[in-house]
Design a protein around this motif. Structure first.
Motif: not given
Length: 175
Positions: A69-74
């Motif tokens: 989720r961190h990767l995508l949202l970043s």
């Protein structure tokens, strides 16, 4: 990408901006393009509902759970957005990495029968969108699930003398 963050989470938990979080898992897992798309669509449709799990070592906020989720949202431009977090305890970096493995490990295997029973009463569109269980989505999921929900606490006793129509030639399972 449009995203809503669950207000109850924001009101009840501490928050950190994505830019304040560090990756602990490194390249342990990879987010494949089809998984990325499903995650994106799921977040757009349902919003951000599950907090990041973070271990603080005094200097850094290490992600224990929520890397994909961190990767995508970043990548989608949310680096300076504050997200709800739960702080987890670990005495050392080694222990924090062990937590990542515990969270990332599978201690059970999904079955088609179990998956079909569990999805009873759920929105078929969401099931197709949000799940990535290998080999389970080849089930014929009707667009309108008209299945009676069962109480998971209720136990059923089966009569051993029930006649069955089918038997698996490999394992003998009858249905």
């Amino acid at each position: 990408m449009e995203l809503t963050i669950d207000q109850k989470l924001l009101d009840s938990l501490p928050t950190l901006r994505l830019s304040e979080m560090e990756w602990l898992q490194g390249k342990l897992k990879e987010l494949l393009p089809n998984e990325r798309q499903k995650l994106k669509e799921s977040l757009e449709k349902r919003g951000f509902k599950v907090p990041f799990f973070i271990w603080q070592d005094g200097q850094y906020n290490w992600i224990v759970d929520g890397h994909q989720r961190h990767l995508l949202l970043s990548e989608e431009g949310f680096a300076e957005t504050a997200f709800p977090v739960v702080f987890v305890q670990a005495a050392t970096l080694k222990e924090a990495k062990e937590l990542v493995l515990l969270i990332s490990s599978r201690y059970g295997t999904e079955s088609k029968d179990g998956f079909a029973e569990f999805m009873a009463g759920l929105d078929a569109e969401f099931i197709k969108l949000a799940t990535t269980f290998d080999g389970l989505l080849d089930l014929d999921i009707p667009d309108d699930l008209d299945i009676i929900e069962e109480d998971p606490k209720e136990t059923k006793e089966l009569d051993d003398d029930i006649e069955t129509k089918h038997r698996c030639p490999e394992c003998g399972y009858e249905w």
